[in-house]
Design a protein around this motif. Structure first.
Motif, PDB file in Angstrom:
ATOM      1  N   ARG A   1       0.889  -1.266  -0.030  1.00 44.99           N
ATOM      2  CA  ARG A   1       0.170  -0.161  -0.016  1.00 44.99           C
ATOM      3  C   ARG A   1       0.828   1.208   0.046  1.00 44.99           C
ATOM      4  O   ARG A   1       0.429   2.367  -0.585  1.00 44.99           O
ATOM      5  N   HIS A   2       1.896   1.126   0.779  1.00 43.40           N
ATOM      6  CA  HIS A   2       2.924   2.409   1.014  1.00 43.40           C
ATOM      7  C   HIS A   2       4.032   2.504   0.441  1.00 43.40           C
ATOM      8  O   HIS A   2       4.657   3.831   0.175  1.00 43.40           O
TER       9      HIS A   2
ATOM     10  N   ASP B   1      -2.964   3.920   9.929  1.00 47.34           N
ATOM     11  CA  ASP B   1      -2.741   4.144   8.430  1.00 47.34           C
ATOM     12  C   ASP B   1      -2.502   5.694   8.236  1.00 47.34           C
ATOM     13  O   ASP B   1      -1.523   6.023   7.126  1.00 47.34           O
TER      14      ASP B   1
ATOM     15  N   SER C   1       0.814   6.956   6.079  1.00 48.24           N
ATOM     16  CA  SER C   1       0.452   7.506   4.720  1.00 48.24           C
ATOM     17  C   SER C   1       1.453   8.679   4.785  1.00 48.24           C
ATOM     18  O   SER C   1       2.071   9.104   3.607  1.00 48.24           O
TER      19      SER C   1
ATOM     20  N   ALA D   1       5.119   7.854   4.404  1.00 52.83           N
ATOM     21  CA  ALA D   1       5.448   7.532   2.964  1.00 52.83           C
ATOM     22  C   ALA D   1       5.587   8.791   2.085  1.00 52.83           C
ATOM     23  O   ALA D   1       6.423   8.833   1.132  1.00 52.83           O
ATOM     24  N   ARG D   2       4.522   9.858   2.385  1.00 53.48           N
ATOM     25  CA  ARG D   2       4.432  10.825   1.220  1.00 53.48           C
ATOM     26  C   ARG D   2       5.835  11.734   1.404  1.00 53.48           C
ATOM     27  O   ARG D   2       6.441  11.969   0.379  1.00 53.48           O
TER      28      ARG D   2
END
Length: 322
Positions: A10-11, A97, A101, A104-105
């Motif tokens: 996902r990330h 999450d 998120s 990860a950004r």
């Protein structure tokens, strides 16, 4: 509960980069398969960032992600290398999450800005810590190292100094706006990759300033077998540092605070003008701080004794990130 593999998918699994990014096989297998450019040497470095040691654990997740990659990329900058690939190992608690998120950004945005492709890594449960391995390329025979400084060379730094220590001091006193110039220098450092490449063929030695100017200068002097004379009045101070810390503490921050991630280079006198011109084209200042001497030792700093950041033994000069 989300599994490790779901989190990675996902990330941390970018779109397939393909051979144009030098990746024959990326995230999702036991190893990545990479394609270096012919005639280049591979430059590889690794750094580990630990919460409450290298950064505040309550810092914004986007800044933590950015910073973890930036401090490793700074080592490539010091070698004059172009960044190509990275690996990231993340240990974290069950932070949710949204936090992941944002982390990860911050990480992916800096990857995109520096041409770095994430090609693998690991996610595990534990105290917050991030290990980032970076891989870059430098043309054969053009790598900048610590061991080439020669008597008579200028010693010069890119950008400004003391911002990392100044930002840490502000954080410890409650400042939380990461757009503040000093806090941005501490939490969102900018690796000087373009500057390192621009100085290839001019600089005789280079190092990134992560542990403090004097500590990192000491590494260059030891590797090169030379000494140096420094003009402390020439120190380029980060924006807002004098106002935040006052003259004496600002000078201490610039000399030994660490976390600046600027480049310290030695340059022949005849190369200073061209080096300054090249960096001006990048919107970056280059300031001469002194000269390399044949006589060993360091002069010009008076009785200042700063050891810079050390994990073991002598205490660090800034008090860490706690």
């Amino acid at each position: 509960m989300t599994s490790e593999f779901e989190l990675i998918a996902r990330h941390f699994t970018p779109a397939a980069p393909g051979s144009r990014a030098g990746v024959a096989l990326g995230v999702g297998d036991d190893c990545a398969l990479l394609i270096p450019h012919p005639g280049s040497r591979l430059a590889v470095s690794v750094d580990t960032s630990v919460a409450e040691v290298h950064f505040p654990g309550t810092a914004p997740a986007v800044a933590i992600g950015h910073r973890a990659l930036a401090v490793s990329l700074s080592d490539l900058a010091a070698m004059g290398a172009e960044s190509r690939w990275c690996l990231m190992a993340l240990a974290m608690a069950n932070t949710g999450d949204t936090w992941l998120s944002e982390f990860a950004r911050g990480f992916h945005d800096l990857c995109a800005a520096t041409g770095t492709t994430l090609v693998g890594g690991d996610v595990t449960r534990g105290e917050l810590a991030i290990g980032v391995t970076v891989m870059g390329e430098v043309p054969e025979g053009q790598a900048l190292t610590r061991s080439g400084a020669r008597p008579g060379d200028h010693l010069a730094v890119t950008g400004a100094l003391g911002g990392g220590a100044g930002g840490l001091a502000l954080w410890q006193h409650g400042e939380r706006d990461i757009q503040h110039p000093l806090l941005a220098r501490y939490l969102l450092p900018q690796p000087r990759l373009d500057a390192g490449q621009a100085l290839r063929g001019l600089a005789t030695a280079a190092i990134d300033i992560s542990d403090g100017l004097l500590a990192d200068l000491g590494h260059v002097l030891a590797a090169s077998g030379v000494g140096a004379r420094i003009d402390v009045d020439a120190l380029p101070l980060a924006e807002g540092l004098l106002e935040a810390l006052g003259p004496d503490r600002a000078r201490q921050a610039a000399l030994g605070g660490g976390d600046d991630y600027e480049l310290l280079v030695s340059l022949p006198a005849e190369a200073m003008a061209e080096a300054t011109r090249r960096l001006a084209g990048l919107g970056l200042a280059l300031t001469s701080l002194g000269t390399v001497t044949a006589e060993l030792g360091l002069s010009g700093v008076g009785d200042t004794v700063l050891h810079g950041w050390q994990h073991f033994g002598v205490a660090n000069a800034t008090g860490g990130a706690t």
